[in-house]
Every structure is written in C-alpha cells, then in structure tokens.
Write a protein that holds these residues in place. Sequence first.
Motif, mmCIF file in Angstrom:
data_model
loop_
_atom_site.group_PDB
_atom_site.id
_atom_site.type_symbol
_atom_site.label_atom_id
_atom_site.label_comp_id
_atom_site.label_asym_id
_atom_site.label_seq_id
_atom_site.Cartn_x
_atom_site.Cartn_y
_atom_site.Cartn_z
ATOM 1 N N TYR A 284 20.835 4.395 45.547
ATOM 2 C CA TYR A 284 21.449 5.210 45.766
ATOM 3 C C TYR A 284 20.712 5.813 47.526
ATOM 4 N N PRO A 285 21.772 6.693 47.915
ATOM 5 C CA PRO A 285 20.822 6.679 49.561
ATOM 6 C C PRO A 285 20.292 8.220 50.072
ATOM 7 N N TYR A 286 18.986 8.329 49.375
ATOM 8 C CA TYR A 286 18.572 9.169 49.074
ATOM 9 C C TYR A 286 16.976 9.243 48.826
ATOM 10 N N SER A 287 15.995 10.405 49.345
ATOM 11 C CA SER A 287 14.806 9.888 48.594
ATOM 12 C C SER A 287 13.995 10.726 48.045
ATOM 13 N N ARG A 288 15.408 11.420 46.966
ATOM 14 C CA ARG A 288 15.011 12.242 46.211
ATOM 15 C C ARG A 288 15.520 11.924 44.776
ATOM 16 N N SER A 289 15.309 11.728 43.432
ATOM 17 C CA SER A 289 15.503 11.190 42.125
ATOM 18 C C SER A 289 16.163 12.007 41.350
ATOM 19 N N SER A 290 16.649 11.965 40.179
ATOM 20 C CA SER A 290 17.198 12.742 39.412
ATOM 21 C C SER A 290 17.417 12.353 38.316
ATOM 22 N N THR A 305 12.592 19.915 41.785
ATOM 23 C CA THR A 305 13.920 20.855 41.527
ATOM 24 C C THR A 305 14.552 21.040 40.221
ATOM 25 N N ILE A 306 14.471 22.017 39.601
ATOM 26 C CA ILE A 306 15.256 22.367 38.060
ATOM 27 C C ILE A 306 16.847 22.551 38.563
ATOM 28 N N THR A 307 17.834 21.084 37.790
ATOM 29 C CA THR A 307 19.258 21.625 37.432
ATOM 30 C C THR A 307 19.512 22.497 36.673
ATOM 31 N N ALA A 341 15.934 20.363 30.172
ATOM 32 C CA ALA A 341 16.267 20.446 30.740
ATOM 33 C C ALA A 341 16.609 19.123 31.777
ATOM 34 N N GLY A 342 17.534 19.362 33.431
ATOM 35 C CA GLY A 342 17.737 18.302 34.471
ATOM 36 C C GLY A 342 16.919 19.217 35.725
ATOM 37 N N ALA A 343 16.457 17.815 36.328
ATOM 38 C CA ALA A 343 15.320 17.712 37.467
ATOM 39 C C ALA A 343 16.066 16.896 38.192
ATOM 40 N N VAL A 344 15.879 17.104 39.688
ATOM 41 C CA VAL A 344 15.028 16.772 41.178
ATOM 42 C C VAL A 344 14.092 17.087 41.597
ATOM 43 N N TYR A 345 13.647 15.286 41.687
ATOM 44 C CA TYR A 345 12.447 14.933 42.081
ATOM 45 C C TYR A 345 11.931 14.469 43.696
ATOM 46 N N HIS A 376 22.600 16.462 41.806
ATOM 47 C CA HIS A 376 22.051 16.068 42.882
ATOM 48 C C HIS A 376 23.594 15.713 44.137
ATOM 49 N N PRO A 377 23.208 15.733 44.834
ATOM 50 C CA PRO A 377 24.445 15.336 46.191
ATOM 51 C C PRO A 377 24.793 13.620 45.930
#
Length: 499
Positions: A284-290, A305-307, A341-345, A376-377
């Motif tokens: 996927y085209p982003y530098s953060r995972s989730s 980031t906590i989602t 919980a959910g997270a974005v790393y 995550h977007p």
Amino acid sequence: MHSHPEAADTLIVGAMLYDGTGAPPVERDVAVRDGRIAAIGNLSNWLAEEVIEANGRALAPGFIDVHTHDDTHVIRSPQMLPKISQGVTTVIVGNCGISASPVTLKGDPPDPMNLLGERDAFRYPTFAAYVDAVNAAQPAVNVGALIGHTALRNNHMDNLKRAATAGEVAGMREQLEEALAHGALGLSTGLAYGSAYDASTEEVATLAEPLAAAGALYTTHMRTEFDAILDAMNEAYHIGRHARVPVIISHLKCAGPSNWGRSTEVLASLEGARKYQPVGCDCYPYSRSSSTLDLKQVTGDIDITITWSTPHPEQAGKLIKDIAAEWGVSQQEAGKRLQPAGAVYHNMSEDDVRRILSHPATMVGSDGLPNDPLPHPRLWGAFPRVLGHYARDAALIPLEEAVRKMTSLSARRFGLAQRGEVHVGWHADLVLFDPATVRDTATFDKPQQVADGIDAVWVNGVLSYRDGTPTGERAGHFVARGARNAAADAEAAAEASAF
Ligand SMILES: [Zn+2]
C-alpha cells in the motif's frame, strides 16, 4: 465494419484506453452489453441505451484490491463506498491469516481476527455458507476469498501458543479443501501475530499441500518485517516450493528504523527467488502501517497513533507517547491499559515505500481496515494515491504501469478469469477517471473521504458509481478461482525468467 448499427447497453465514447497490460493508452470507444465488453474501436456506427462521453479521460479495467479485510464488510455494508469510490471493482478478502470463514468460534475472536468484527460477525462455519452470504448481500464489488490459517487454527486448537499436532493439521486441511472446492483463491497466513507465531514452518507447509492440485496460491503476512525479514522471506519461498504454488508476500515493507533502507536487499531476495519459483508481493502506498496494537512494537523508537481502544475510546487519535505522559506511565504500560486497541505505526521510510511500490512484481493492495472508527487512510485512498500522488505528481511510474499493478498483474496472479484487462468478451469491470485530477483526499486526520477524479465505475457492466455518488446499483458477486491455463503459466514463467 458493419453497415447496419450494432446495439449496446452502454457506449463509452472517446476514451484514452489503458487496457491493463501496461501498454500505452490509445484512443478508443468501448461498448458494453450483457455485462461484457462487446466491442472496442471506433464505434461511431453503434447505438446504445446510455452513451458516456469520455472526452479523452482514462478508461481502465476496474481496480482489483488484492489485499483487503473486507470479509464481513461486503455483507454488512454491501454498498462498499470506500472501495467503489476508488474505482475498485473486485476485492480479495481473507488476508493475513484471518478470514470470516470457515469459522466456528468458542469465545471471542482472537487477535487479530477481531479486525473483522466481534463475535457475532463470524457466522460462516463453512466456506460455502460464506459464498452464499456474499451473494445474498449483493455487494457493489466482486469478492474473491483466501482462507486464513489463523482462522483454521482457531477452529481446531484449544491453545494457539503452540504448533498444531498432525491431527489438528489434518482437520485444518479438510476445511481448506472444502473451501478450495468452492472456489477459494488460496491460503493466507499471518505468522507475525501471536495467534500464529508458534506455528512451525512444517505446519504451514503441510497445510498448504492441497493448494497445487486446485491451482491456488499462498499469501503471507510474514513472520517478521523487521530485522530478520530475509529469513522470513526464505520461509515463505520454502513453503511455496514445498507446496509447488505461487507465493505472494503481503504488504512488503521494511519495518522499524533499524531496517530502513533495506528495500534494495529485500527486492534482490525477491528477484533471486523469482528465478526458481513464482513469487510476487503487494503493498500500500503509505509509510505508516496499521493493525491491532502490538505491545512488541511499542519500543519508543517510532510514533504510534491509537485509532481505537475498547477500555479507552476517548484516546483515539492520540499518540501513545502523549497518552503515556498524560497518565504518568511508560508507553508499554499505557499500551497494556489500552488493550484491546488499534494503532497506526509510523514505521517505514518513504524511500523504501517508493522502491517497493515501483518494482514490477508489486501489486497494489489497500490493506484497509473497514471496522476501524479512525481507519488508516489507505482504506479510502490507496488506489487514487498511486495514480495521482505517485504516478502523476511524483512521476514514480508511468500511469499505464500503475494501472497494470492494479489490474492485469493482480488478476493473473490470483486466477481471476477474464478480469483485469479490457478485451472483447471479458467482464465489463471498468473505471473512467481523469488523470489530471485523480487524487486521494483521505488523510490520517480525516480518513473517510471520497477520492477526486473517479468519474464512473462499472461492475459487471452496471454503472455503479458516478461523479462522487453511488448509483444504488450493486452488481458484484462472489468470484471463484479461475482455472489455471497453460498460456498464463507460460507467461508467468517468462516473466520470472526476465529477472
Ligand atoms: Zn497483514
């Protein structure tokens, strides 16, 4: 050319046609009839119930999202707005070892099966029951499905923190075979997760044995994407060779700051393996995972980031370091209190993302998490972000190559017959978009936003989305694995030997 007029349901006039193969675009008219592409060319002598003037905009095969967790979403929210609004016409569910079927829960779903929903979302003890539920829901997009190793483990094991016994693997295999007989595309694993980490390589390799006869494949969220990533890739290749099936490495990335810059090495490993066996990957085209919050990744060296958080929903959207400071505890302790919980790393480097995305073996997959309240977007933006941000604005790859990574490459790899290319007689999954304006608008702060520049989307010949709005038509259905054919296999072999 016929002298009398031919009739179509829909005529798309004056499009720049990206046929999905990576060929440069050509100006064409396209006729659609009875769910199929009826003709391609100069069709000025055709009549149609509906004529769409493309005015030189891009017409492409509908995008195939090869990496989704939409298993229960296609049933609960069949309008599928996050996907149809990107031009996606087919989603592949069941990635990362977690699938909605075949599942019989004894209690709450184990992490990360909870990404697919709570206990009551798991209602499909057989794959056939899931297929029936998808078709009954009439989703707006087509649905192909993988079977999750973790889901099978949870059906047969009392304790996931160990390897399965031979008897348990036999029970898992029986369920996998039932699913393959009903058109499942293959087996997925999520070996990095606590619910599958203790599975031995042999457990997975043995389970994977029935895939070859069915013409199915193996996909894996590897045992690690951190420092030992090359070992994890070797494990994936080994399982593919043992089972004699193609391997797809899911959301390939170099995770963690100590690993940044290693994409060259990782892609060299992939190319090395491709000399001997079919191997591909998605990203996927982003530098953060989730994903769900994993305490092992709460190390203090990256922002997280906590989602969402079941005990502390008010903390959604905040960085874990700020939550820890507010509570006067360590980040690790804050993480424990937030679970589940959910997270974005914030765990990748942009250079690595670009190198992996632009590699010819890489398909686009969103990995979107539709049940996350602050997703995550990538859920709403992955495909237009590749077309707009990366192909057009950053000039990372030509637009026709970006389209290939979302269409023909994906359909050929996963065995989706007569999809992923615009050919006469093939399914009329199509997207009309404006290459000058196509753009993801979903951000980490405001992730639930429809993309710009996606003008019209047809699923199985039915206009399903137009100018930012769903038409209300939902023409998708379950898509079974297509028969492998000699031509596709020969092409895959030629592609592999090109490296
Ligand atoms: Zn995954």
